[in-house]
Design a protein around this motif. Structure first.
Motif, mmCIF file in Angstrom:
data_model
loop_
_atom_site.group_PDB
_atom_site.id
_atom_site.type_symbol
_atom_site.label_atom_id
_atom_site.label_comp_id
_atom_site.label_asym_id
_atom_site.label_seq_id
_atom_site.Cartn_x
_atom_site.Cartn_y
_atom_site.Cartn_z
ATOM 1 N N MET A 167 0.933 -1.180 -0.039
ATOM 2 C CA MET A 167 0.003 0.034 -0.087
ATOM 3 C C MET A 167 0.802 1.362 -0.058
ATOM 4 O O MET A 167 0.371 2.205 -0.334
ATOM 5 C CB MET A 167 -0.958 0.166 1.261
ATOM 6 N N TYR A 168 1.921 1.189 0.411
ATOM 7 C CA TYR A 168 3.009 2.382 0.784
ATOM 8 C C TYR A 168 4.176 2.252 -0.036
ATOM 9 O O TYR A 168 4.849 1.349 -0.470
ATOM 10 C CB TYR A 168 3.121 2.645 2.176
ATOM 11 N N LYS A 169 4.611 3.625 -0.347
ATOM 12 C CA LYS A 169 5.944 3.713 -1.059
ATOM 13 C C LYS A 169 7.114 2.726 -0.206
ATOM 14 O O LYS A 169 7.220 2.998 0.974
ATOM 15 C CB LYS A 169 6.372 5.006 -1.324
ATOM 16 N N THR A 170 8.120 2.216 -0.920
ATOM 17 C CA THR A 170 9.209 1.699 -0.158
ATOM 18 C C THR A 170 10.585 2.184 -0.848
ATOM 19 O O THR A 170 11.658 1.825 -0.176
ATOM 20 C CB THR A 170 9.233 0.210 -0.331
ATOM 21 N N ILE A 171 10.678 2.907 -1.753
ATOM 22 C CA ILE A 171 12.129 3.652 -2.113
ATOM 23 C C ILE A 171 11.794 4.807 -2.740
ATOM 24 O O ILE A 171 10.523 5.075 -3.447
ATOM 25 C CB ILE A 171 12.434 2.466 -3.283
ATOM 26 N N TRP A 172 12.978 5.840 -2.585
ATOM 27 C CA TRP A 172 12.496 7.179 -2.831
ATOM 28 C C TRP A 172 13.824 7.732 -3.688
ATOM 29 O O TRP A 172 14.772 8.432 -3.068
ATOM 30 C CB TRP A 172 12.510 7.812 -1.670
ATOM 31 N N ILE B 273 9.058 11.093 3.115
ATOM 32 C CA ILE B 273 9.190 9.806 3.308
ATOM 33 C C ILE B 273 8.099 9.312 4.417
ATOM 34 O O ILE B 273 7.181 8.272 4.052
ATOM 35 C CB ILE B 273 10.388 9.091 3.782
ATOM 36 N N VAL B 274 8.079 10.158 5.457
ATOM 37 C CA VAL B 274 6.857 9.685 6.455
ATOM 38 C C VAL B 274 5.654 9.732 5.948
ATOM 39 O O VAL B 274 4.485 9.199 6.321
ATOM 40 C CB VAL B 274 7.203 10.669 7.789
#
Length: 89
Positions: free
Chosen positions: A25-30, A45-46
């Motif tokens: 459901m959420y992003k894992t890499i930026w 990120i948060v």
């Protein structure tokens, strides 16, 4: 938090991949945060993944090398900008 280790305990789950950690459901890499100021990157990120704690790592500081679903290392350069791509783990 423990004074010796200034970050949260590792969340132990059956997950061994970033996508699993984010519960799909959420992003894992930026990769888009490279070169960005630390505080701005941390806020993004948060916002993108409320399941993680972001831990800033200044130059020359070591970290634990285990895989944690609830942690993102934010590797910084001398100017307090993101040096490596932040990712869950």
């Amino acid at each position: 938090m423990d004074e010796k280790f200034p970050y949260p305990p590792c969340e132990n789950t059956a997950c061994t991949t970033r996508k699993c950690c984010a519960r799909f459901m959420y992003k894992t890499i930026w990769p888009n945060l490279l070169g960005m100021a630390a505080e701005e990157a941390k806020a993004i990120i948060v916002q993108d993944n409320p399941l993680v704690t972001v831990v800033s790592v200044p130059p020359g500081v070591g970290v634990i090398h285990n895989f944690c679903c609830n942690r993102v290392w934010l590797w910084l350069d001398e100017k307090n900008h993101v040096q490596l791509v932040p990712k869950v783990g």
